[in-house]
Design a protein around this motif. Structure first.
Motif, short mmCIF file in Angstrom:
data_model
loop_
_atom_site.label_atom_id
_atom_site.label_comp_id
_atom_site.label_asym_id
_atom_site.label_seq_id
_atom_site.Cartn_x
_atom_site.Cartn_y
_atom_site.Cartn_z
N PHE A 1 0.86 -1.19 0.00
CA PHE A 1 0.00 0.00 0.00
C PHE A 1 0.89 1.23 0.00
CE2 PHE A 1 -2.30 3.46 2.02
CZ PHE A 1 -3.47 3.47 1.26
N MET A 2 0.62 2.14 -0.90
CA MET A 2 1.50 3.30 -1.01
C MET A 2 0.73 4.50 -1.54
SD MET A 2 3.63 1.93 -4.34
CE MET A 2 4.65 3.39 -4.44
N ALA A 3 1.36 5.64 -1.43
CA ALA A 3 0.80 6.87 -1.98
C ALA A 3 1.34 7.08 -3.38
CB ALA A 3 1.16 8.05 -1.08
N CYS A 4 0.49 7.60 -4.25
CA CYS A 4 0.91 7.89 -5.61
C CYS A 4 0.37 9.27 -5.98
CB CYS A 4 0.38 6.84 -6.59
SG CYS A 4 0.96 7.06 -8.28
N SER A 5 1.25 10.14 -6.43
CA SER A 5 0.83 11.49 -6.78
C SER A 5 0.74 11.63 -8.30
CB SER A 5 1.81 12.52 -6.21
OG SER A 5 3.07 12.42 -6.86
N PHE A 6 -0.18 12.50 -8.72
CA PHE A 6 -0.39 12.75 -10.14
C PHE A 6 -0.24 14.25 -10.40
CE2 PHE A 6 -2.85 8.97 -9.14
CZ PHE A 6 -2.49 8.09 -10.16
N ASP A 7 0.61 14.56 -11.35
CA ASP A 7 0.80 15.94 -11.78
C ASP A 7 0.66 15.94 -13.31
OD1 ASP A 7 1.37 18.57 -12.10
OD2 ASP A 7 3.40 18.49 -11.26
N LEU A 8 -0.60 15.98 -13.78
CA LEU A 8 -0.90 15.82 -15.20
C LEU A 8 -1.83 16.95 -15.66
CD1 LEU A 8 -1.64 11.97 -15.09
CD2 LEU A 8 0.47 13.06 -15.88
N PRO A 9 -1.30 18.15 -15.80
CA PRO A 9 -2.15 19.30 -16.12
C PRO A 9 -2.75 19.28 -17.52
CG PRO A 9 0.17 19.92 -16.18
CD PRO A 9 0.12 18.53 -15.63
N ASN A 10 -2.21 18.44 -18.42
CA ASN A 10 -2.69 18.44 -19.80
C ASN A 10 -3.31 17.11 -20.23
OD1 ASN A 10 -1.76 21.15 -20.42
ND2 ASN A 10 0.32 20.30 -20.36
N VAL A 11 -3.51 16.20 -19.30
CA VAL A 11 -4.04 14.88 -19.65
C VAL A 11 -5.48 15.00 -20.16
CG1 VAL A 11 -4.93 14.29 -17.35
CG2 VAL A 11 -4.16 12.47 -18.90
N GLU A 12 -5.80 14.26 -21.21
CA GLU A 12 -7.15 14.26 -21.79
C GLU A 12 -7.89 12.95 -21.55
OE1 GLU A 12 -6.61 15.22 -25.89
OE2 GLU A 12 -6.10 17.32 -25.49
N ILE A 13 -7.14 11.86 -21.41
CA ILE A 13 -7.73 10.55 -21.13
C ILE A 13 -7.02 9.96 -19.91
CG2 ILE A 13 -8.11 8.20 -22.00
CD1 ILE A 13 -8.13 9.38 -24.83
N PHE A 14 -7.79 9.62 -18.88
CA PHE A 14 -7.24 9.07 -17.64
C PHE A 14 -8.03 7.82 -17.29
CE2 PHE A 14 -6.89 8.50 -13.10
CZ PHE A 14 -5.58 8.86 -12.79
N LYS A 15 -7.35 6.66 -17.33
CA LYS A 15 -8.02 5.39 -17.03
C LYS A 15 -7.22 4.66 -15.95
CE LYS A 15 -10.08 4.93 -21.62
NZ LYS A 15 -10.33 4.05 -22.79
N TYR A 16 -7.91 4.37 -14.86
CA TYR A 16 -7.26 3.68 -13.74
C TYR A 16 -8.09 2.47 -13.36
CZ TYR A 16 -5.02 2.68 -9.28
OH TYR A 16 -4.36 2.06 -8.27
N SER A 17 -7.47 1.29 -13.39
CA SER A 17 -8.11 0.05 -12.98
C SER A 17 -7.15 -0.69 -12.07
CB SER A 17 -8.45 -0.81 -14.22
OG SER A 17 -8.98 -2.06 -13.83
N GLY A 18 -7.49 -0.76 -10.78
CA GLY A 18 -6.58 -1.41 -9.84
C GLY A 18 -6.96 -1.17 -8.41
N GLN A 19 -5.95 -1.17 -7.53
CA GLN A 19 -6.17 -1.03 -6.10
C GLN A 19 -6.41 0.43 -5.72
OE1 GLN A 19 -2.23 -3.04 -6.10
NE2 GLN A 19 -2.88 -3.84 -4.12
N ILE A 20 -7.05 0.61 -4.57
CA ILE A 20 -7.21 1.95 -4.03
C ILE A 20 -5.91 2.33 -3.32
CG2 ILE A 20 -8.46 3.37 -2.36
CD1 ILE A 20 -10.92 1.67 -2.88
N LEU A 21 -5.37 3.48 -3.71
CA LEU A 21 -4.14 3.98 -3.12
C LEU A 21 -4.45 5.26 -2.33
CD1 LEU A 21 -1.90 3.79 -6.32
CD2 LEU A 21 -2.21 2.01 -4.59
N SER A 22 -3.43 5.81 -1.75
CA SER A 22 -3.54 7.15 -1.20
C SER A 22 -3.24 8.11 -2.35
CB SER A 22 -2.54 7.34 -0.05
OG SER A 22 -2.62 8.66 0.44
N PHE A 23 -4.31 8.53 -3.05
CA PHE A 23 -4.15 9.34 -4.25
C PHE A 23 -3.88 10.80 -3.88
CE2 PHE A 23 -7.12 5.94 -5.58
CZ PHE A 23 -6.35 5.35 -6.58
N ASP A 24 -2.80 11.32 -4.41
CA ASP A 24 -2.45 12.72 -4.18
C ASP A 24 -2.41 13.41 -5.55
OD1 ASP A 24 -1.50 15.16 -3.34
OD2 ASP A 24 0.60 14.49 -3.24
#
Length: 479
Positions: free
Chosen positions: A237-260
């Motif tokens: 179990f871990m934290a994962c940060s996202f810095d994607l100011p220009n992303v147009e398609i975001f697909k996530y299939s998996g475990q629940i993380l500490s999303f930052d």
């Protein structure tokens, strides 16, 4: 000669009058298998396929894995690939695709094929060495041994625009950020410590991680337009940060993380979230309350999504969010896709999303298979038959809603209850409703492979909806 043969002959003659360079361009748009078939059209066409810019060697098209002499067939397949490449006449290659399951004993031959593609300045390279029997990454992780390593010459290839490597070893440190392809897909491999590869690359626009395990990624950042994370397992179990100011398609299939989420495009086109990897939702507990807050906060950071697709687990947990700071906020979503079992445990989550999508134009129910017996029970005061009448009013529905789509429609009462409410509300039967846009149509896509009795039930349900629809168009799609 028949009229069909005359017409075919005229068309072939017309093509044959074109110069070779144009014919090669045309056949390069065909699949590799179809391209090879053009060699029998006429004498002039015999060797044109040797200059196609798209080459695909697929073991499944040459080797029948059910036969007893599979090894000899695989040897013949490798011989065929090498022979075909040795006779290739073209100077450049757009795409080389190799699909060859666990090529033990053929590493040198595979390496030579890849090096050949590099020498022809290949733009798109697909290397898939997965076994067809693998159905999840847990199966693949039992065979935790990569047979083929990405050749050194690939890392410095400046023409490479797209790289897909499945069950193929590679060294992230050998990639320079300035030399990463625009599109990178990595799958079916243990993937520790790749932050240096994925962070702040100016060239990487599309990243896909599929069925990996032992994943250790703490930060995903950059100028990416598309990010896909499909059923990968983190090492812990871990934290994962996202810095994607220009992303147009975001697909996530998996475990629940500490999303930052540090930055996220607020005009993102498509968001797909699937947390079924967490297993079956049973009952409320401290864990589900925490997950409800985590997922609600995550949704708030993705609230700019024009199309949003969610799973049953998310619908079940967001209703448990108790932190005022994380409670769901209004979203910009115009198309909401509810991947749902229409179980009572999901009803409040569905209502939360409807309440917070004021600009919704299209609502899609993508219905999962489910047991008919578990849907007659109440859950914490939520009844399967009465919920929609008691807890939703025409005021809580988006006035912009025009289209409702139901996929895998079977005519069961859970589906009919919610559709009856939406249709009655959309017809303007409620005071004040006539001043806003109304529902225009409902599309029902029948479930495939239903028993005759179930098909009759679905037909009866569709007929009942048509009888109460008024001006709303009910469209039934049979499989």
């Amino acid at each position: 000669m028949t009229s069909k043969r005359i017409a075919s002959s005229i068309q072939l003659d017309g093509l044959s009058n074109l110069p070779d360079v144009i014919l090669i361009t045309i056949i390069s748009y065909l699949s590799f298998k179809e391209c090879l078939r053009t060699s029998v059209l006429a004498k002039r066409w015999r060797y044109l396929c040797r200059e196609t810019r798209n080459i695909a060697f697929k073991e499944s098209e040459y080797v029948d894995h059910s036969v007893s002499d599979k090894l000899s067939k695989r040897i013949s397949f490798v011989h065929y690939m090498r022979q075909w490449i040795s006779r290739y006449h073209g100077r450049y290659i757009e795409t080389l695709e190799i699909n060859f399951s666990i090529p033990s004993g053929f590493v040198a031959e595979i390496q030579s094929l890849i090096e050949f593609a590099v020498s022809r300045q290949v733009k798109n390279l697909v290397l898939d060495f997965t076994d067809p029997s693998w159905i999840s990454n847990s199966w693949a992780s039992r065979y935790d041994h990569v047979v083929v390593q990405l050749p050194v010459c690939v890392y410095s290839l400046t023409t490479l625009e797209s790289l897909k490597i499945y069950s193929c070893g590679f060294d992230p440190s050998k990639f320079s950020n300035s030399r990463l392809p625009r599109k990178l897909s990595i799958g079916w491999i243990k993937l520790p410590e790749v932050d240096s590869l994925l962070s702040n690359s100016p060239t990487l626009k599309c990243l896909s991680l599929d069925y990996c395990w032992g994943v250790e990624i703490k930060n995903i950042a950059g100028d990416m337009k598309e990010f896909v994370f499909d059923r990968c397992d983190f090492s812990s179990f871990m934290a994962c940060s996202f810095d994607l100011p220009n992303v147009e398609i975001f697909k996530y299939s998996g475990q629940i993380l500490s999303f930052d989420v540090k930055r996220m495009n607020m005009s993102i086109k498509d968001v797909y979230l699937d947390f079924t990897a967490e297993g079956e939702y049973d009952k409320r507990n401290q864990r589900t309350k925490l997950e409800g807050s985590v997922l609600s906060a995550f949704l708030n950071n993705l609230r700019g999504a024009r199309t949003l697709s969610v799973c049953p687990y998310l619908l079940q947990t967001i209703q448990e969010c108790e932190d005022p700071l994380d409670l769901l906020r209004p979203m910009e979503t115009q198309h909401l896709v509810l991947r749902t079992r229409l179980h009572v445990t999901e009803f409040k989550g569905i209502r939360l999303l409807l309440d917070n999508c004021p600009n919704l134009e299209t609502l899609t129910f993508d219905i999962f298979n489910r047991s008919i017996f578990s849907y007659n029970k109440s859950y914490y005061g939520v009844g399967p038959r009465s919920y929609w009448k008691k807890n939703l009013t025409y005021k809580s529905l988006p006035k912009t809603l025009k289209v409702v789509v139901v996929r895998n429609f079977s005519g069961r009462f859970g589906e009919l209850n919610v559709l009856k409410f939406l249709i009655q509300s959309g017809r303007g039967r409620w005071p004040g409703r006539e001043h806003g846009p109304m529902l225009e149509r409902v599309e029902l896509y029948m479930r495939r492979s239903m028993a005759e009795s179930q098909k009759e039930l679905a037909d009866d349900g569709a007929a009942m909806l048509q009888s109460i629809s008024g001006h709303i168009q009910i469209i039934v799609h049979d499989p």
